[in-house]
Design a protein around this motif. Sequence first.
Motif, PDB file in Angstrom:
ATOM      1  N   GLU A 202      13.916  72.987 -17.033  1.00  0.00           N
ATOM      2  CA  GLU A 202      13.993  73.961 -15.945  1.00  0.00           C
ATOM      3  C   GLU A 202      14.521  73.351 -14.653  1.00  0.00           C
ATOM      4  OE1 GLU A 202      11.055  77.306 -15.460  1.00  0.00           O
ATOM      5  OE2 GLU A 202      10.496  76.094 -13.710  1.00  0.00           O
ATOM      6  N   LEU A 203      15.322  74.142 -13.943  1.00  0.00           N
ATOM      7  CA  LEU A 203      15.890  73.753 -12.660  1.00  0.00           C
ATOM      8  C   LEU A 203      15.703  74.881 -11.660  1.00  0.00           C
ATOM      9  CD1 LEU A 203      19.279  72.468 -14.097  1.00  0.00           C
ATOM     10  CD2 LEU A 203      17.564  70.996 -13.053  1.00  0.00           C
ATOM     11  N   LYS A 204      15.632  74.516 -10.384  1.00  0.00           N
ATOM     12  CA  LYS A 204      15.628  75.517  -9.323  1.00  0.00           C
ATOM     13  C   LYS A 204      17.008  75.529  -8.668  1.00  0.00           C
ATOM     14  CE  LYS A 204      10.697  75.454  -8.280  1.00  0.00           C
ATOM     15  NZ  LYS A 204       9.670  75.403  -7.187  1.00  0.00           N
ATOM     16  N   LEU A 205      17.251  76.535  -7.841  1.00  0.00           N
ATOM     17  CA  LEU A 205      18.547  76.625  -7.171  1.00  0.00           C
ATOM     18  C   LEU A 205      18.847  75.356  -6.377  1.00  0.00           C
ATOM     19  CD1 LEU A 205      21.054  78.330  -6.539  1.00  0.00           C
ATOM     20  CD2 LEU A 205      19.772  79.365  -4.644  1.00  0.00           C
ATOM     21  N   ALA A 206      17.835  74.810  -5.720  1.00  0.00           N
ATOM     22  CA  ALA A 206      18.030  73.591  -4.922  1.00  0.00           C
ATOM     23  C   ALA A 206      18.503  72.427  -5.787  1.00  0.00           C
ATOM     24  CB  ALA A 206      16.743  73.225  -4.199  1.00  0.00           C
ATOM     25  N   ASP A 207      18.069  72.392  -7.042  1.00  0.00           N
ATOM     26  CA  ASP A 207      18.459  71.294  -7.928  1.00  0.00           C
ATOM     27  C   ASP A 207      19.954  71.327  -8.249  1.00  0.00           C
ATOM     28  OD1 ASP A 207      15.803  70.339  -8.179  1.00  0.00           O
ATOM     29  OD2 ASP A 207      15.386  71.869  -9.697  1.00  0.00           O
ATOM     30  N   LEU A 208      20.547  72.509  -8.204  1.00  0.00           N
ATOM     31  CA  LEU A 208      21.953  72.639  -8.570  1.00  0.00           C
ATOM     32  C   LEU A 208      22.883  72.001  -7.548  1.00  0.00           C
ATOM     33  CD1 LEU A 208      22.104  76.291  -9.982  1.00  0.00           C
ATOM     34  CD2 LEU A 208      21.361  74.178 -11.098  1.00  0.00           C
ATOM     35  N   PHE A 209      22.385  71.761  -6.332  1.00  0.00           N
ATOM     36  CA  PHE A 209      23.206  71.133  -5.297  1.00  0.00           C
ATOM     37  C   PHE A 209      23.493  69.662  -5.609  1.00  0.00           C
ATOM     38  CE2 PHE A 209      21.788  74.847  -3.068  1.00  0.00           C
ATOM     39  CZ  PHE A 209      22.727  75.084  -2.071  1.00  0.00           C
TER      40      PHE A 209
ATOM     41  N   PHE B  21      18.911  86.431 -11.193  1.00  0.00           N
ATOM     42  CA  PHE B  21      20.014  85.819 -10.465  1.00  0.00           C
ATOM     43  C   PHE B  21      21.338  86.560 -10.703  1.00  0.00           C
ATOM     44  CE2 PHE B  21      23.427  82.658  -9.928  1.00  0.00           C
ATOM     45  CZ  PHE B  21      23.154  82.221  -8.641  1.00  0.00           C
ATOM     46  N   ASN B  22      21.695  86.795 -11.966  1.00  0.00           N
ATOM     47  CA  ASN B  22      22.966  87.457 -12.264  1.00  0.00           C
ATOM     48  C   ASN B  22      23.027  88.867 -11.690  1.00  0.00           C
ATOM     49  OD1 ASN B  22      23.371  85.137 -13.916  1.00  0.00           O
ATOM     50  ND2 ASN B  22      24.720  86.332 -15.227  1.00  0.00           N
ATOM     51  N   TYR B  23      21.898  89.578 -11.746  1.00  0.00           N
ATOM     52  CA  TYR B  23      21.859  90.940 -11.206  1.00  0.00           C
ATOM     53  C   TYR B  23      21.958  90.920  -9.687  1.00  0.00           C
ATOM     54  CZ  TYR B  23      20.162  91.947 -15.907  1.00  0.00           C
ATOM     55  OH  TYR B  23      20.043  92.038 -17.271  1.00  0.00           O
ATOM     56  N   ASP B  24      21.254  90.003  -9.062  1.00  0.00           N
ATOM     57  CA  ASP B  24      21.255  89.934  -7.595  1.00  0.00           C
ATOM     58  C   ASP B  24      22.632  89.592  -7.034  1.00  0.00           C
ATOM     59  OD1 ASP B  24      18.592  90.541  -7.662  1.00  0.00           O
ATOM     60  OD2 ASP B  24      17.885  88.531  -7.134  1.00  0.00           O
ATOM     61  N   PHE B  25      23.422  88.833  -7.808  1.00  0.00           N
ATOM     62  CA  PHE B  25      24.733  88.428  -7.314  1.00  0.00           C
ATOM     63  C   PHE B  25      25.885  89.191  -7.964  1.00  0.00           C
ATOM     64  CE2 PHE B  25      21.897  85.165  -5.854  1.00  0.00           C
ATOM     65  CZ  PHE B  25      22.337  84.999  -4.548  1.00  0.00           C
ATOM     66  N   GLY B  26      25.556  90.336  -8.537  1.00  0.00           N
ATOM     67  CA  GLY B  26      26.560  91.323  -8.907  1.00  0.00           C
ATOM     68  C   GLY B  26      27.434  91.032 -10.097  1.00  0.00           C
ATOM     69  N   VAL B  27      26.947  90.192 -11.045  1.00  0.00           N
ATOM     70  CA  VAL B  27      27.782  89.878 -12.200  1.00  0.00           C
ATOM     71  C   VAL B  27      27.158  90.304 -13.530  1.00  0.00           C
ATOM     72  CG1 VAL B  27      29.065  88.007 -11.119  1.00  0.00           C
ATOM     73  CG2 VAL B  27      26.860  87.514 -12.205  1.00  0.00           C
ATOM     74  N   SER B  28      25.950  90.828 -13.494  1.00  0.00           N
ATOM     75  CA  SER B  28      25.333  91.425 -14.670  1.00  0.00           C
ATOM     76  C   SER B  28      24.840  92.811 -14.279  1.00  0.00           C
ATOM     77  CB  SER B  28      24.158  90.584 -15.194  1.00  0.00           C
ATOM     78  OG  SER B  28      24.613  89.366 -15.747  1.00  0.00           O
ATOM     79  N   VAL B  29      24.974  93.747 -15.206  1.00  0.00           N
ATOM     80  CA  VAL B  29      24.602  95.136 -14.932  1.00  0.00           C
ATOM     81  C   VAL B  29      23.631  95.602 -16.002  1.00  0.00           C
ATOM     82  CG1 VAL B  29      25.451  97.470 -14.523  1.00  0.00           C
ATOM     83  CG2 VAL B  29      26.903  95.504 -13.985  1.00  0.00           C
TER      84      VAL B  29
ATOM     85  N   PHE C 207      16.516  78.196 -13.510  1.00  0.00           N
ATOM     86  CA  PHE C 207      17.607  78.050 -14.465  1.00  0.00           C
ATOM     87  C   PHE C 207      17.172  77.073 -15.561  1.00  0.00           C
ATOM     88  CE2 PHE C 207      19.132  78.809 -10.206  1.00  0.00           C
ATOM     89  CZ  PHE C 207      20.035  79.849 -10.353  1.00  0.00           C
ATOM     90  N   GLN C 208      17.906  77.086 -16.651  1.00  0.00           N
ATOM     91  CA  GLN C 208      17.665  76.139 -17.729  1.00  0.00           C
ATOM     92  C   GLN C 208      18.910  75.282 -17.938  1.00  0.00           C
ATOM     93  OE1 GLN C 208      14.854  75.539 -19.596  1.00  0.00           O
ATOM     94  NE2 GLN C 208      13.796  76.944 -18.197  1.00  0.00           N
TER      95      GLN C 208
ATOM     96  N   ASP D 224      31.218  66.573  -0.601  1.00  0.00           N
ATOM     97  CA  ASP D 224      29.993  67.315  -0.313  1.00  0.00           C
ATOM     98  C   ASP D 224      29.940  68.706  -0.952  1.00  0.00           C
ATOM     99  OD1 ASP D 224      27.439  67.507   0.795  1.00  0.00           O
ATOM    100  OD2 ASP D 224      28.169  68.475   2.625  1.00  0.00           O
ATOM    101  N   VAL D 225      30.556  68.842  -2.140  1.00  0.00           N
ATOM    102  CA  VAL D 225      30.541  70.134  -2.840  1.00  0.00           C
ATOM    103  C   VAL D 225      30.141  69.921  -4.297  1.00  0.00           C
ATOM    104  CG1 VAL D 225      31.901  72.120  -3.592  1.00  0.00           C
ATOM    105  CG2 VAL D 225      32.344  71.094  -1.354  1.00  0.00           C
ATOM    106  N   ALA D 226      29.162  70.692  -4.753  1.00  0.00           N
ATOM    107  CA  ALA D 226      28.798  70.727  -6.165  1.00  0.00           C
ATOM    108  C   ALA D 226      29.347  72.011  -6.773  1.00  0.00           C
ATOM    109  CB  ALA D 226      27.283  70.691  -6.333  1.00  0.00           C
ATOM    110  N   VAL D 227      29.838  71.924  -8.010  1.00  0.00           N
ATOM    111  CA  VAL D 227      30.321  73.099  -8.735  1.00  0.00           C
ATOM    112  C   VAL D 227      29.519  73.214 -10.027  1.00  0.00           C
ATOM    113  CG1 VAL D 227      32.296  74.242  -9.800  1.00  0.00           C
ATOM    114  CG2 VAL D 227      32.639  72.787  -7.785  1.00  0.00           C
ATOM    115  N   VAL D 228      28.915  74.379 -10.226  1.00  0.00           N
ATOM    116  CA  VAL D 228      28.078  74.614 -11.400  1.00  0.00           C
ATOM    117  C   VAL D 228      28.411  75.988 -11.963  1.00  0.00           C
ATOM    118  CG1 VAL D 228      25.717  74.835 -12.273  1.00  0.00           C
ATOM    119  CG2 VAL D 228      26.215  73.204 -10.436  1.00  0.00           C
ATOM    120  N   ALA D 229      28.551  76.086 -13.272  1.00  0.00           N
ATOM    121  CA  ALA D 229      28.711  77.379 -13.931  1.00  0.00           C
ATOM    122  C   ALA D 229      27.334  77.914 -14.314  1.00  0.00           C
ATOM    123  CB  ALA D 229      29.590  77.247 -15.162  1.00  0.00           C
ATOM    124  N   VAL D 230      27.158  79.219 -14.198  1.00  0.00           N
ATOM    125  CA  VAL D 230      25.897  79.866 -14.571  1.00  0.00           C
ATOM    126  C   VAL D 230      26.206  81.052 -15.478  1.00  0.00           C
ATOM    127  CG1 VAL D 230      23.894  81.156 -13.740  1.00  0.00           C
ATOM    128  CG2 VAL D 230      24.705  79.175 -12.453  1.00  0.00           C
TER     129      VAL D 230
END
Length: 243
Positions: A59-66, A143-151, A53-54, A108-114
């Motif tokens: 640059e960030l990885k998924l783990a960084d978003l936590f 990422f967006n395609y894999d999680f069903g929000v971009s087509v 991600f940017q 113990d919860v992070a919220v991030v928009a992508v």
Amino acid sequence: MNVQNHPVVSREEWIAARRQHLAHEKAFTRERDKLSAERRALPWVKIDKDYHFQGPAGELKLADLFGGHSQLIIYHFMFAEGWDEGCPGCSFLSDHIDGANQHLTHHDVAVVAVSHAPYAQFEAFRQRMGWKFDWVSSQGGNFNYDFGVSVRAEDIAAGKATYNYERSDSAEKELPGLSVFYRNEAGEIFHTYSTYARGLDLLVGAYNYLDLTPKGRNEEKIMEWVRHHDRYEKQAPASCCHR
């Protein structure tokens, strides 16, 4: 419901009707608790892909978003490359994030928009809206395609587009959703849940307020009345405590 010709009764009759409705509310609450427990019991999928991600610092990885938390909620915000502003519906939902985040970050919860658009493209809009929550770009990845929000356009053309776990006739390339992830002490990341469409209603606190009122949501088409919060017509202050 027509509020102009609504039945009017005595206080005693109202109490009787309210008690009957309370029994239904309690049954709904018990069913909701049961559904929530069922959701938590769903199996998980281990994330093996190296998503990137940017953000504002690069640059960030998924783990960084936590951000040091073990649980991550990602809101899939509809903002495609070339757009000048975000989806009004996603913006309506996002107006509720910062208030919740004041508490979630301490539980113990992070919220991030992508979003799919480049980071620089939606940062000005974030500032315009006054939001403080983290918002990053998934541009260039799956990422967006894999999680069903971009087509992909070719999937739409071939009639293979899906949304909310079903075949979709929509021609929209960007759609809203929410996904949840868990990271264990070994650093492994798991996808635990995703929801779309009306499944996002629970995140919109304003709707929960409206559901308590006589006129309810008062809309024929979902969110037809919603605007970016800086686009509503200016009105005289309605506060009873205004001086």
